[in-house]
Every structure is written in C-alpha cells, then in structure tokens.
Design a protein around this motif. Structure first.
Motif, mmCIF file in Angstrom:
data_model
loop_
_atom_site.group_PDB
_atom_site.id
_atom_site.type_symbol
_atom_site.label_atom_id
_atom_site.label_comp_id
_atom_site.label_asym_id
_atom_site.label_seq_id
_atom_site.Cartn_x
_atom_site.Cartn_y
_atom_site.Cartn_z
ATOM 1 N N SER A 1 0.844 -1.186 0.000
ATOM 2 C CA SER A 1 0.000 0.000 0.000
ATOM 3 C C SER A 1 0.881 1.238 0.000
ATOM 4 C CB SER A 1 -0.901 -0.015 1.241
ATOM 5 O OG SER A 1 -1.472 1.246 1.422
ATOM 6 N N MET A 2 1.117 1.736 -1.193
ATOM 7 C CA MET A 2 1.998 2.896 -1.299
ATOM 8 C C MET A 2 1.186 4.113 -1.698
ATOM 9 S SD MET A 2 5.301 1.666 -1.425
ATOM 10 C CE MET A 2 6.389 1.280 -2.734
ATOM 11 N N PHE A 3 1.394 5.200 -0.991
ATOM 12 C CA PHE A 3 0.745 6.448 -1.352
ATOM 13 C C PHE A 3 1.747 7.291 -2.135
ATOM 14 C CE2 PHE A 3 -2.948 7.031 1.826
ATOM 15 C CZ PHE A 3 -3.353 5.733 1.594
ATOM 16 N N MET A 4 1.345 7.678 -3.351
ATOM 17 C CA MET A 4 2.257 8.443 -4.184
ATOM 18 C C MET A 4 2.035 9.934 -3.974
ATOM 19 S SD MET A 4 3.116 5.684 -5.392
ATOM 20 C CE MET A 4 3.962 5.328 -6.893
ATOM 21 N N LEU A 5 3.101 10.687 -4.131
ATOM 22 C CA LEU A 5 2.962 12.136 -4.067
ATOM 23 C C LEU A 5 2.492 12.641 -5.428
ATOM 24 C CD1 LEU A 5 3.450 14.765 -2.486
ATOM 25 C CD2 LEU A 5 5.732 14.794 -3.421
ATOM 26 N N GLN A 6 1.451 13.444 -5.425
ATOM 27 C CA GLN A 6 0.968 14.028 -6.680
ATOM 28 C C GLN A 6 1.919 15.152 -7.055
ATOM 29 O OE1 GLN A 6 -3.106 15.083 -6.465
ATOM 30 N NE2 GLN A 6 -3.127 16.098 -8.428
ATOM 31 N N PHE A 7 2.774 14.887 -7.993
ATOM 32 C CA PHE A 7 3.937 15.747 -8.187
ATOM 33 C C PHE A 7 4.269 15.762 -9.668
ATOM 34 C CE2 PHE A 7 8.713 16.106 -7.577
ATOM 35 C CZ PHE A 7 8.679 17.387 -7.116
ATOM 36 N N GLN B 1 1.497 13.198 3.511
ATOM 37 C CA GLN B 1 0.712 11.966 3.483
ATOM 38 C C GLN B 1 1.291 10.946 2.503
ATOM 39 O OE1 GLN B 1 -2.984 13.596 2.203
ATOM 40 N NE2 GLN B 1 -3.526 14.386 4.221
ATOM 41 N N ALA B 2 2.433 11.244 1.939
ATOM 42 C CA ALA B 2 2.918 10.397 0.849
ATOM 43 C C ALA B 2 4.105 9.537 1.270
ATOM 44 C CB ALA B 2 3.307 11.264 -0.338
ATOM 45 N N ASP B 3 4.187 8.353 0.665
ATOM 46 C CA ASP B 3 5.328 7.464 0.903
ATOM 47 C C ASP B 3 6.324 7.522 -0.244
ATOM 48 O OD1 ASP B 3 3.932 6.364 3.097
ATOM 49 O OD2 ASP B 3 2.834 5.066 1.715
ATOM 50 N N VAL B 4 5.801 7.695 -1.433
ATOM 51 C CA VAL B 4 6.647 7.587 -2.617
ATOM 52 C C VAL B 4 6.549 8.864 -3.436
ATOM 53 C CG1 VAL B 4 7.153 6.261 -4.688
ATOM 54 C CG2 VAL B 4 6.141 5.134 -2.726
ATOM 55 N N MET B 5 7.705 9.323 -3.859
ATOM 56 C CA MET B 5 7.722 10.472 -4.749
ATOM 57 C C MET B 5 8.209 9.971 -6.097
ATOM 58 S SD MET B 5 10.376 13.593 -4.469
ATOM 59 C CE MET B 5 9.688 15.077 -3.839
ATOM 60 N N ILE B 6 7.384 10.172 -7.136
ATOM 61 C CA ILE B 6 7.864 9.913 -8.492
ATOM 62 C C ILE B 6 8.373 11.246 -9.002
ATOM 63 C CG2 ILE B 6 7.259 9.167 -10.798
ATOM 64 C CD1 ILE B 6 5.071 7.484 -9.683
ATOM 65 N N VAL B 7 9.633 11.309 -9.397
ATOM 66 C CA VAL B 7 10.172 12.572 -9.902
ATOM 67 C C VAL B 7 10.027 12.550 -11.420
ATOM 68 C CG1 VAL B 7 12.131 14.114 -9.942
ATOM 69 C CG2 VAL B 7 11.814 12.587 -8.023
ATOM 70 N N PRO B 8 8.984 13.216 -11.948
ATOM 71 C CA PRO B 8 8.712 13.069 -13.369
ATOM 72 C C PRO B 8 9.208 14.246 -14.197
ATOM 73 C CG PRO B 8 6.758 13.855 -12.273
ATOM 74 C CD PRO B 8 7.910 13.980 -11.318
ATOM 75 N N GLY B 9 10.496 14.470 -14.249
ATOM 76 C CA GLY B 9 10.927 15.527 -15.154
ATOM 77 C C GLY B 9 12.270 16.125 -14.815
#
Lengths: 554, 232
Positions: free
Chosen positions: B59-65, B98-106
C-alpha cells in the motif's frame, strides 16, 4: 512621398509597402535590415516607444508577437516582431541595436503590455537593459544568478547559488498592511492546481484577490541554448516535442520545420503536407482533451468521471499517433522537407482505426457536454468569471483558444496558411463570452473541427496514387543557410501562435534560436482575469488558460 | 408473474447468497481464499519486520507531483487503461506529509531543486523515490543546459530509475512494482549526503561568489550551491 502624415487611425487591413512604411516612420528609421518574413527597420534605442506607437496607431500593427534579443560581436540587438491580428501575413520587424558596453534600450511596455515579460526575459538571458520598464528583474532564472547565459562571454561552469526564500507565515503581523488588511497567499510551485511547477504570489483582501503575480522559471530547461547547439538537419527536431509536451509534439515540430524550411528554401511535397496536417490535428485533439480533463479536475475536483473519460479518448488518439510515428508522446516524426516515414502498413487498417476513432468522437463530446458544460455547478463557476476583454487580450499578445474565447477571429491556420489547411473545409471557432466557459467551449468545438480536418485528410490519403507518395523533399545532408539571414515564422499550436525566430550565421547551427511560446504570453493575462475575483476563480482562470510550463519556461 | 405485480412481495422468493450468508450468522464475507489456504489455524507466524514491510509494499501512497513531460505519462499511468492502483500504489496524495513515494517526473532545474528537496524533506519516513525518465538520471536531453541539474540524484536519493524519454506507462508500472518488491523485502537505498544540499547562507565557504551575494541574501536564508564544473 505625400506631404502630410495621416493623423487618423488607418483601417488595419490596409497593406503598405515597406517603402510606404519607411516614409511613415520618416527620420526614425536609421537603416534597413530586412528579414525573410518582413521588412526590418533599424531605429535608435531611445525611439522605441515612438516608433512602435506610430506602427500600432497609424499602420495597424497591433500584435507584438515577440521580442527577440541577441548579442553580436559589436552590439546587442532587440527585435520587435509586429504583425496584425486582422492579417498576420503583414509583418514588420523593428530592430533596435544597443551599445555593446552599456546595452540600454527603451522599453516598449507602455505601447504593448506584452513587452513586459518579453523584455524581462531578454534582460535575464541576454543582458539588454530596458529603460522605463516597470519591473525589470530576472524572470526565468533565480534572482541570485550570475551572468546572462545566452550572452557571449558566459561561462557555464561557474558555480551558482539559488535560494529557497522563506515566504513568511501569512498570518504573521508584518504581512498585514495596517490600512488595507491584506494577506499574502502562496500557491505553488508544487501544487495540484498549477498544472506543473508554477508559483503564484497572491495577495488577498478578505476572500478577494487584489493581486496575483505568476513566478515562472521552475522548468527553464535552456531550450533555446539546446537548439543553438544543434545542427539544423537532425539535431534540433527532437526538442520541439518537449516544449509543449501535452502530446502537441507534431504542432511544435511544425513550428521549427516551417521556420527552417523557409530559411533554407525547401519545398515540402504535397503528400507529406497532408500527413503533417492529419498528424498535427490528432495532436490538437489530444492536447485539448487534456485541457478539458484538467479543467474539470480544477473546477469539480472530478478525478473519476470526466478526467478518466478524457484520458481514455487521449489514449485512443495516442494509439493512432503511435501507429503513425512510433512514439506515444515525443514523436520526432517531422523532418525538414517532409516526414520521416510513410503511413504504417497495412494502410487500410490505419485508415479504419482512424475512422473508428472519428466515428465515436461525437458521442464522447456529447458525453462531455452532459458532464461538464450542461452542469449547473460548473456553469456557475465558469460563466462570467475570469473575464478577458478582447482589447486587453490583444494588448497582452494572447493567442489561440484564449484569444478566440474573447471573440477575436485569429487563427494562423487560416490567416497565414501553411500545410494543407487552405485546401480543406473547416471553420475557425470563436466565442464572445470572454470568460472561462467560452475558452473551454472553444477548445471543445475545435476538437470537432480537427476531426473534420482529419477525416478529409484520410479521404485524400486513401485515394493518393501509389507512385506519387513522396514523403520527403531532397534536402542536403548539411544545411548551411546564408550568413545573416533572419526569419520569424509561426504556426497555430495547440495553445496559440507558436513562432520561431532563427538567425543563421553561415554555419550548420543557428546563431540565435528564439521560441515565441503562446503560453508565455497567455499566462501574462492571468492578473487581468483574476484580480478582484475569489481565490477559486484564480484556479479556474488558470485552468482555462491551459498553460504548459514546459512551454512557458522553455 | 403477472404484470400488475411488478415487485416481489413474497419474502420467501427473495433468496440471495449474501442474505443467506448473513442470516446464517457465520457468513464467510471476511474469509478470503488466503484464509482457507491457512487451513484450520487462524494464525500465521512471521517476523514482525517482514510483515510490516509486506504491508508497506502493498500500500503505497504516491505524491501528486508533476514537473515536466514525464508527468503526462505519469497521469496516464494513474488513469484508465494502465491504472497503477491495481498494484496497490495508485493513490496520489496532494500533500507530501501523506505520501510514501515520490515519483520525480521531469527535469530538475536550478530554481526548482531547492523546492524539490524541501518537498522531499517534508515527506515522513520511510520514504522512497522513483526517478522517472532520462532527465532524473543524468539531465537527459538537456544535460548540457546551463540551468539543468545533472540528474535528480544530485539532490535527493533515488531508489529506482526508470529510463526513457519519456518512459511508457508500462515501464513506470514496472518500476513502481519493482520498488514495491524491494520495499517488501526490506531493501532501500541508503540516504547519503548529496552533492547539492540545502544549507544556510552563512555556512557556505567564503569565496568570490558568496562575497558578491552577501548583500542580497540573508545569513540564515536557505540556499543551494551548484558547482556546475564538478557535475558529471
């Protein structure tokens, strides 16, 4: 030459020859420096406002497309590319040289409001200073940056320091003006409603916005430098895909292709133009679908229905584009003189897939109208909010759906025809509401027009004789346009007028490559739309502008 | 059934499995296949850490980023067709807290790197980062840009790199699932000091540049110093 100068405002559509213009400007013109697209008049750096006012008021050049600055061995130069909203094929360039040691030139901001940001950018990247500019400071790079990166003596290996300014707690005492009781609110640069990395410095008076200042540059990826380091033939084409990255890649590629083809005098085969037109309109549909999706997300917080539906339609277009180009997002499909390969085999399958997509599109659009435009809450949020009167929009150099949503009939596909558009049957969409709702409606109706264009292109391609399918002109391996030729060419991108200014210096790489980004000018209008409104209306106005930070910051 | 009786009124005719199960008391609503697989014993024996890691990975919460082009493909990954949520990691959270995972998209540029570092610092531990696309690996196509940080790893630690320009949604899904596997196995990249750190201006080594900026920047202001000459 006539003896009296006309005092009355001329009809904008009247076309003047370059010599007539020179006569109109009289002593202001020091020299001539014609560009491939327009006559160029060299003027003294302290007569910018006077010259531009004459051109605007008396000759009808009411659209300042872009200000491109550059440094030469012996001088700095700012070029004001002017054209007319009524007829964008009438262009004129005003060339303002500035002293090498003390590059100061008069600001055009009092004449054209849009010059504000354009001149700030020129100051930031090149180092030309503008006298009489209301707010001359860096716009794309951090305020503490040292040097001007596109000037000649810039050393890109030197260390730099960027700050993380603490935007103090808005509730703190010193943020309240004793009399007006305003509050400072920070939106972004990491915020879901800013469509990327945009920072809005907002000042509130109660619930109302009294001032909003967009702070950009969080995605300034040195696109112009990358293009100046690449060779014309192959190395520049991959970059345009990454300016407006919302699947509008082919539209951007066309901007570069059009400028470079006109610069190097390359004739594109008709068959390739039809493929280009079809691909570009597919991109426009994909881009407008995302605009719709994110706008619904901004207004309704609707992540489940509209957003998903629109993404679903995007997936369909992207599948077609992937068949055509081999990529989902960064197509790199155009080449100077044509496209890289022909339609995918079997062609019948591609045509039937495209037709399937077009057939279901009216139904989807109907669904969007049910979900959004006929939704009462949505209407309350968007109708009569974010008002942008046509004269203000023109003054800011807004283009594309933003301008057409204010009722100005300006579309480069029709007014400055390129590709195969003038052979096809389609309409330019305008809406008179000048509000958030109109801008959305323009995009939704443009999707239908794009579908019409694609349908006609498919018909044409289907019947094209097999031995006449010429996808590329014969272009030399290395292009070396003549020394000191300059050109500014624009196409209608998904967001508006996307223009490229190129100066060639006789080598195989451009000496100056300037991108006129529609979003950059469109975003400038945000304070006009947002001031006096409520905070949620700022978000709605920003969503209706449909900016892409990759294109704003380049 | 006659047409003048549109609804069934006779209770005995309404028989559904759900109602049956509820009425018999001991319904099997909470009994999954997994429960059956355990057999007679309702207990499992495992290490606490292992169990917790399994929960974390599932259960991973992603950062809206969203940063740049890759964020468009990231949105497609979250949305229909690819639907990252199927793998237990598709809930974008707007707040880093509130996030566990940050996807760095850029692409990371000089002005944004301090902000990204700040957002990363605001995420609670344990936190993980997926670097999406070539720009976060090396600066990608913009590596030579005067303003571009040569990879997100100069600023924050990255667990998984997904190459591509941009990576297809399938590739991102693969990357995230790989990360979940690693988390479930208790593996993570060590958090190390990165070349570019946020520090107070007064802590910087004095040199020409610092002296020049001394008037503009407060002593306690956080700054990031880029040594572009040392970048790969």
């Amino acid at each position: 030459m006539s003896l009296e100068r006309p005092d009355t405002v001329d009809d904008g559509a009247v076309e003047r020859t370059p010599d007539e213009l020179e006569a109109l400007l009289g002593d202001l013109v020091v020299d001539r420096d014609d560009h491939l697209n327009a006559p160029g008049f060299v003027i003294r750096p302290d007569t910018v406002q006077e010259t531009l006012s004459i051109l605007k008021e008396q000759a009808g050049y009411d659209h300042l497309s872009v200000v491109s600055a550059q440094e030469y061995e012996n001088r700095y130069e700012s070029i004001y590319h002017l054209k007319k909203f009524d007829d964008p094929t009438q262009e004129v360039s005003v060339v303002v040289p500035a002293d090498k040691d003390n590059p100061v030139s008069e600001s055009a901001e009092p004449v054209f409001r849009t010059a504000d940001w354009h001149e700030r950018e020129a100051y930031d990247l090149i180092g030309v200073e503008y006298d009489d500019h209301p707010d001359l400071r860096r716009i794309l790079l951090p305020e503490t940056w040292q040097g001007h990166p596109l000037s000649m003596d810039y050393d890109k290996d030197r260390p730099q320091i960027a700050t993380l300014p603490e935007h103090a707690n808005p509730l703190e005492e010193h943020h309240k003006d004793a009399e007006s009781d305003t509050m400072f609110l920070n939106i972004g640069p990491h915020h879901p409603a800013t469509h990327g990395v945009l920072h809005l410095k907002t000042t509130l008076d109660g619930e109302q916005v009294v001032d909003v200042e967009p702070d950009i540059g969080y995605l300034h990826r040195s696109e112009e430098q990358m293009a100046q380091n690449g060779t014309y033939r192959h190395q520049i084409m991959p970059y345009p895909d990454r300016w407006d990255y919302i699947s509008a890649g082919l539209l951007n590629e066309w901007a570069y292709a059009r400028a470079a083809e006109d610069l190097a005098d390359i004739e594109v085969p008709e068959y390739a133009q039809v493929i280009r037109t079809m691909g570009a309109e597919m991109c426009r549909i994909a881009a407008h679908m995302l605009a719709l999706a994110t706008f619904a997300l901004d207004i309704n917080g609707d992540f489940t229905a509209t957003f998903m539906y629109a993404i679903n339609d995007r997936e369909r277009v992207q599948n077609l584009l992937e068949d055509l180009t081999g990529q989902r997002l960064m197509f790199n499909y155009f080449r100077l003189g044509g496209v890289v390969w022909d339609l995918p085999e079997p062609r019948e399958e591609f045509f039937s897939n495209t037709r399937d997509f077009l057939d279901q599109l009216p139904e989807s659009i109907e669904e969007y109208h049910n979900l959004i435009t006929s939704n009462e809450i949505f209407q309350m949020r968007t109708i009569d909010t974010g008002i942008l009167p046509p004269e203000v929009a023109k003054n800011y150099g807004a283009t594309g759906p933003v301008l057409r949503g204010s009722g100005v009939d300006y579309d480069l596909r029709r007014d400055d025809p390129y590709g195969y558009y003038d052979e096809l049957d389609w309409d330019v969409i305008t809406e008179d509401g000048c509000d958030n709702f109109s801008r959305l409606l323009v995009r939704m109706r443009e999707v239908e027009e794009s579908a019409k264009i694609i349908e006609q292109c498919v018909d044409l391609l289907e019947d094209w004789p097999e031995d006449e399918r010429n996808i590329q002109a014969n272009v030399p391996r290395t292009l070396r346009p003549d020394d000191d030729t300059e050109i500014y060419r624009a196409v209608e991108g998904a967001k508006g007028e996307l223009g490229i200014y190129i100066r060639a210096d006789g080598t195989d790489k451009p000496a100056r490559f300037k991108i006129r980004s529609p979003c950059f000018s469109n975003l400038q209008t945000l304070p006009e739309m947002a001031n006096g409104e409520y905070v949620p209306d700022v978000v709605a106005a920003l969503g209706s502008l449909d900016i892409v930070l990759g294109e704003v910051d380049r | 059934m006659s047409s003048d009786q549109p609804f069934i009124t006779d209770e005995s005719q309404v028989v559904t499995e759900t109602r049956d199960a509820r009425m018999t008391g001991q319904g099997d609503r909470f009994n999954s296949r997994l429960r059956e697989a355990f057999g007679s014993s309702p207990f499992i024996l495992t290490k606490f850490d292992k169990f917790l890691n399994w929960c974390r990975g599932s259960s991973m919460f992603m950062l809206q980023f969203g940063i740049a082009c890759c964020s468009i493909e990231m949105m497609h990954t979250y949305a229909v067709k690819h639907d990252l949520d199927r793998f237990g990691s598709g809930v974008p959270r707007a707040s880093p807290r509130q996030a566990d995972v940050m996807i760095v998209p850029g692409t990371i540029v000089s002005k944004f790197a301090p902000r990204m570092k700040r957002v990363y610092d605001q995420m609670p531990e344990p936190k993980f980062v997926v670097g999406m696309g070539s720009c976060t690996i090396s600066g990608g196509p913009f590596q030579e840009g005067y303003n571009v940080i040569k990879g997100a790893e100069e600023v924050i630690p990255i667990d998984i790199h997904v190459p591509g320009c941009p990576p297809r949604p399938e590739a991102l899904v693969y990357g995230v699932v790989k990360l979940q596997e690693r988390v479930a196995n208790g593996e993570a990249s060590p958090v190390t000091v990165k070349p570019y750190e946020l520090e107070e201006f007064s802590d910087l080594e004095r040199d020409e540049l610092v002296d020049k900026l001394a008037d503009e920047i407060e002593d306690d202001e956080l700054v990031m110093r880029y040594n572009f000459a040392d970048s790969p």
